[in-house]
Design a protein around this motif. Sequence first.
Motif, mmCIF file in Angstrom:
data_model
loop_
_atom_site.group_PDB
_atom_site.id
_atom_site.type_symbol
_atom_site.label_atom_id
_atom_site.label_comp_id
_atom_site.label_asym_id
_atom_site.label_seq_id
_atom_site.Cartn_x
_atom_site.Cartn_y
_atom_site.Cartn_z
ATOM 1 N N ARG A 18 0.845 -1.184 0.000
ATOM 2 C CA ARG A 18 0.000 0.000 0.000
ATOM 3 C C ARG A 18 0.881 1.235 0.000
ATOM 4 N N LEU A 19 0.698 2.048 -1.006
ATOM 5 C CA LEU A 19 1.411 3.309 -1.103
ATOM 6 C C LEU A 19 0.560 4.431 -0.513
ATOM 7 N N SER A 20 1.234 5.409 0.065
ATOM 8 C CA SER A 20 0.560 6.584 0.612
ATOM 9 C C SER A 20 1.152 7.843 0.002
ATOM 10 N N CYS A 21 0.327 8.847 -0.116
ATOM 11 C CA CYS A 21 0.781 10.146 -0.616
ATOM 12 C C CYS A 21 0.129 11.214 0.248
ATOM 13 N N VAL A 22 0.948 11.932 0.998
ATOM 14 C CA VAL A 22 0.450 12.979 1.880
ATOM 15 C C VAL A 22 0.715 14.328 1.255
ATOM 16 N N ALA A 23 -0.305 15.178 1.259
ATOM 17 C CA ALA A 23 -0.160 16.531 0.728
ATOM 18 C C ALA A 23 0.135 17.496 1.866
ATOM 19 N N SER A 24 1.040 18.442 1.592
ATOM 20 C CA SER A 24 1.466 19.372 2.638
ATOM 21 C C SER A 24 0.465 20.478 2.874
ATOM 22 N N ALA A 25 -0.423 20.680 1.909
ATOM 23 C CA ALA A 25 -1.405 21.751 2.030
ATOM 24 C C ALA A 25 -2.774 21.206 1.648
ATOM 25 N N ARG A 26 -3.755 22.049 1.861
ATOM 26 C CA ARG A 26 -5.115 21.618 1.567
ATOM 27 C C ARG A 26 -5.252 21.222 0.105
ATOM 28 N N ILE A 27 -5.915 20.096 -0.113
ATOM 29 C CA ILE A 27 -6.222 19.664 -1.465
ATOM 30 C C ILE A 27 -7.612 20.189 -1.796
#
Length: 120
Positions: A18-27
């Motif tokens: 399972r890969l994860s992708c976290v965004a640093s700012a609001r999407i």
Amino acid sequence: VQLQASGGGLVQTGGSLRLSCVASARIFSSYLMGWFRQAPGKEREFVAAIRWSSGRIYYGDSVKGRFTISRDRAENTVYLQMNSLTSEDTADYYCAASTQVDFTGPYVYWGQGTQVTVSS
């Protein structure tokens, strides 16, 4: 928007990651969040995308039925569950964000790659 992908690794054929992708700012709700991959010597390939607001999902033909994209809006995170992995799935995987309506992009924000290696 900065994107941080993680979760890659070495797995045997038939296994899962399972890969994860976290965004640093609001999407923003209009964004499309996508996953792409690039194997050595090959062109970048679209894997999957999800519309942030509606949750509408798109998959590349080579992963349909095996991969699942999902999102956690509270955590600003997109996931890619990969099952039934084969050596053909070996690649660097990238998450990306697009402001376009069409899931083909262009994608303007890119994270660094996370490497997935499937061994036989």
